[in-house]
Design a protein around this motif. Structure first.
Motif, PDB file in Angstrom:
ATOM      1  N   LEU A   4       0.824  -1.203   0.000  1.00  0.00           N
ATOM      2  CA  LEU A   4       0.000   0.000   0.000  1.00  0.00           C
ATOM      3  C   LEU A   4       0.866   1.265   0.000  1.00  0.00           C
ATOM      4  N   GLU A   5       1.938   1.243   0.754  1.00  0.00           N
ATOM      5  CA  GLU A   5       2.831   2.400   0.849  1.00  0.00           C
ATOM      6  C   GLU A   5       3.481   2.723  -0.502  1.00  0.00           C
ATOM      7  N   LYS A   6       3.658   1.717  -1.368  1.00  0.00           N
ATOM      8  CA  LYS A   6       4.220   1.961  -2.699  1.00  0.00           C
ATOM      9  C   LYS A   6       3.298   2.839  -3.542  1.00  0.00           C
ATOM     10  N   SER A   7       2.013   2.843  -3.223  1.00  0.00           N
ATOM     11  CA  SER A   7       1.043   3.639  -3.977  1.00  0.00           C
ATOM     12  C   SER A   7       0.921   5.060  -3.437  1.00  0.00           C
ATOM     13  N   GLY A   8       1.599   5.334  -2.323  1.00  0.00           N
ATOM     14  CA  GLY A   8       1.488   6.634  -1.689  1.00  0.00           C
ATOM     15  C   GLY A   8       0.438   6.671  -0.595  1.00  0.00           C
ATOM     16  N   SER A   9      -0.135   5.532  -0.284  1.00  0.00           N
ATOM     17  CA  SER A   9      -1.145   5.447   0.770  1.00  0.00           C
ATOM     18  C   SER A   9      -0.497   4.921   2.044  1.00  0.00           C
ATOM     19  N   LYS A  10      -1.297   4.755   3.076  1.00  0.00           N
ATOM     20  CA  LYS A  10      -0.825   4.232   4.356  1.00  0.00           C
ATOM     21  C   LYS A  10      -1.967   3.507   5.046  1.00  0.00           C
ATOM     22  N   LYS A  11      -1.633   2.745   6.070  1.00  0.00           N
ATOM     23  CA  LYS A  11      -2.646   1.906   6.714  1.00  0.00           C
ATOM     24  C   LYS A  11      -3.805   2.709   7.291  1.00  0.00           C
ATOM     25  N   GLU A  12      -3.559   3.951   7.690  1.00  0.00           N
ATOM     26  CA  GLU A  12      -4.626   4.784   8.239  1.00  0.00           C
ATOM     27  C   GLU A  12      -5.680   5.146   7.188  1.00  0.00           C
ATOM     28  N   GLU A  13      -5.372   4.930   5.915  1.00  0.00           N
ATOM     29  CA  GLU A  13      -6.300   5.242   4.829  1.00  0.00           C
ATOM     30  C   GLU A  13      -7.049   4.015   4.311  1.00  0.00           C
ATOM     31  N   VAL A  14      -6.835   2.872   4.942  1.00  0.00           N
ATOM     32  CA  VAL A  14      -7.554   1.653   4.552  1.00  0.00           C
ATOM     33  C   VAL A  14      -9.016   1.807   4.951  1.00  0.00           C
ATOM     34  N   ILE A  15      -9.910   1.523   4.002  1.00  0.00           N
ATOM     35  CA  ILE A  15     -11.335   1.637   4.298  1.00  0.00           C
ATOM     36  C   ILE A  15     -12.049   0.294   4.331  1.00  0.00           C
ATOM     37  N   ARG A  16     -11.484  -0.724   3.662  1.00  0.00           N
ATOM     38  CA  ARG A  16     -12.159  -2.023   3.632  1.00  0.00           C
ATOM     39  C   ARG A  16     -11.140  -3.145   3.539  1.00  0.00           C
ATOM     40  N   ILE A  17     -11.391  -4.192   4.311  1.00  0.00           N
ATOM     41  CA  ILE A  17     -10.585  -5.410   4.268  1.00  0.00           C
ATOM     42  C   ILE A  17     -11.552  -6.578   4.163  1.00  0.00           C
ATOM     43  N   LYS A  18     -11.248  -7.493   3.237  1.00  0.00           N
ATOM     44  CA  LYS A  18     -12.056  -8.701   3.072  1.00  0.00           C
ATOM     45  C   LYS A  18     -11.148  -9.906   3.261  1.00  0.00           C
ATOM     46  N   GLY A  19     -11.571 -10.819   4.117  1.00  0.00           N
ATOM     47  CA  GLY A  19     -10.806 -12.033   4.357  1.00  0.00           C
ATOM     48  C   GLY A  19     -11.605 -13.263   3.960  1.00  0.00           C
ATOM     49  N   TYR A  20     -10.906 -14.232   3.409  1.00  0.00           N
ATOM     50  CA  TYR A  20     -11.515 -15.507   3.008  1.00  0.00           C
ATOM     51  C   TYR A  20     -10.733 -16.601   3.729  1.00  0.00           C
ATOM     52  N   THR A  21     -11.425 -17.361   4.559  1.00  0.00           N
ATOM     53  CA  THR A  21     -10.752 -18.405   5.323  1.00  0.00           C
ATOM     54  C   THR A  21     -11.339 -19.775   5.001  1.00  0.00           C
ATOM     55  N   THR A  22     -10.496 -20.777   5.094  1.00  0.00           N
ATOM     56  CA  THR A  22     -10.932 -22.136   4.798  1.00  0.00           C
ATOM     57  C   THR A  22     -11.730 -22.759   5.939  1.00  0.00           C
ATOM     58  N   VAL A  78     -15.275 -14.203   5.181  1.00  0.00           N
ATOM     59  CA  VAL A  78     -16.093 -15.178   4.462  1.00  0.00           C
ATOM     60  C   VAL A  78     -15.422 -16.548   4.549  1.00  0.00           C
ATOM     61  N   GLY A  79     -16.211 -17.573   4.795  1.00  0.00           N
ATOM     62  CA  GLY A  79     -15.706 -18.937   4.769  1.00  0.00           C
ATOM     63  C   GLY A  79     -15.748 -19.474   3.347  1.00  0.00           C
ATOM     64  N   THR A  80     -14.712 -20.212   2.980  1.00  0.00           N
ATOM     65  CA  THR A  80     -14.642 -20.811   1.654  1.00  0.00           C
ATOM     66  C   THR A  80     -14.135 -22.238   1.799  1.00  0.00           C
ATOM     67  N   THR A  81     -14.410 -23.074   0.831  1.00  0.00           N
ATOM     68  CA  THR A  81     -14.015 -24.484   0.949  1.00  0.00           C
ATOM     69  C   THR A  81     -12.521 -24.687   0.786  1.00  0.00           C
ATOM     70  N   MET A  82     -11.866 -23.852  -0.038  1.00  0.00           N
ATOM     71  CA  MET A  82     -10.425 -24.016  -0.213  1.00  0.00           C
ATOM     72  C   MET A  82      -9.811 -22.775  -0.840  1.00  0.00           C
ATOM     73  N   LEU A  83      -8.496 -22.666  -0.662  1.00  0.00           N
ATOM     74  CA  LEU A  83      -7.706 -21.640  -1.336  1.00  0.00           C
ATOM     75  C   LEU A  83      -6.766 -22.362  -2.297  1.00  0.00           C
ATOM     76  N   ASN A  84      -5.830 -21.646  -2.877  1.00  0.00           N
ATOM     77  CA  ASN A  84      -4.956 -22.217  -3.903  1.00  0.00           C
ATOM     78  C   ASN A  84      -4.156 -23.422  -3.419  1.00  0.00           C
ATOM     79  N   ARG A  85      -3.686 -23.381  -2.181  1.00  0.00           N
ATOM     80  CA  ARG A  85      -2.910 -24.479  -1.599  1.00  0.00           C
ATOM     81  C   ARG A  85      -3.567 -24.912  -0.294  1.00  0.00           C
ATOM     82  N   PRO A  86      -3.536 -26.206   0.007  1.00  0.00           N
ATOM     83  CA  PRO A  86      -4.155 -26.673   1.251  1.00  0.00           C
ATOM     84  C   PRO A  86      -3.567 -26.031   2.516  1.00  0.00           C
TER      85      PRO A  86
END
Length: 134
Positions: free
Chosen positions: A65-83, A109-117
């Motif tokens: 994110l910092e490479k784009s000129g932003s910072k963690k204080e400017e994060v507005i949304r995070i989405k997580g997918y867990t197995t 969000v729960g999901t059945t799998m990701l790319n690697r077990p």
């Protein structure tokens, strides 16, 4: 408002092969695609620990994110997918260590799998660069 588009790569071989970017910035809007705890050498960091994987991913995303000129204080949304939603407390603990005081939107969000077990979580992040120009 300047809505110039900039694509950012993480250097993963599949990005060029399949035609996607890890992060896209359009004007002040920054979008980071699904990211896992795969390290540069191709191994999964924190294998067996949703806490370790989550912390590693979030730290990796903040650096990107910092490479784009932003910072963690400017994060507005995070989405997580867990197995498995049983990892919720571990994920929440790692998330809270970095974002507790910032309080962006958070969806899990729960999901059945990701790319690697061995991958237990994948995370996306959106931010808006806020300038304090007067």
């Amino acid at each position: 408002m300047d809505l110039t588009r900039t694509n950012y790569s993480s250097g993963a071989p599949l990005e060029e092969k399949t035609g996607y970017s890890r992060m896209v910035k359009v004007g002040p809007f920054v979008y980071i695609g699904g990211t896992t705890s795969v390290q540069p050498d191709g191994t999964v960091y924190g294998e067996g620990s949703a806490y370790e994987q989550t912390k590693y991913i979030l730290e990796k995303l903040v650096k990107l994110l910092e490479k784009s000129g932003s910072k963690k204080e400017e994060v507005i949304r995070i989405k997580g997918y867990t197995t498995d939603m049983k990892y919720g407390a571990e994920i929440a603990r790692a998330y809270s260590e970095i974002f507790h005081d910032i309080k962006p939107l958070f969806t899990m969000v729960g999901t059945t799998m990701l790319n690697r077990p061995s991958q237990l979580i994948e995370i996306e992040m959106d931010a808006v660069i806020i300038t304090n120009e007067q």
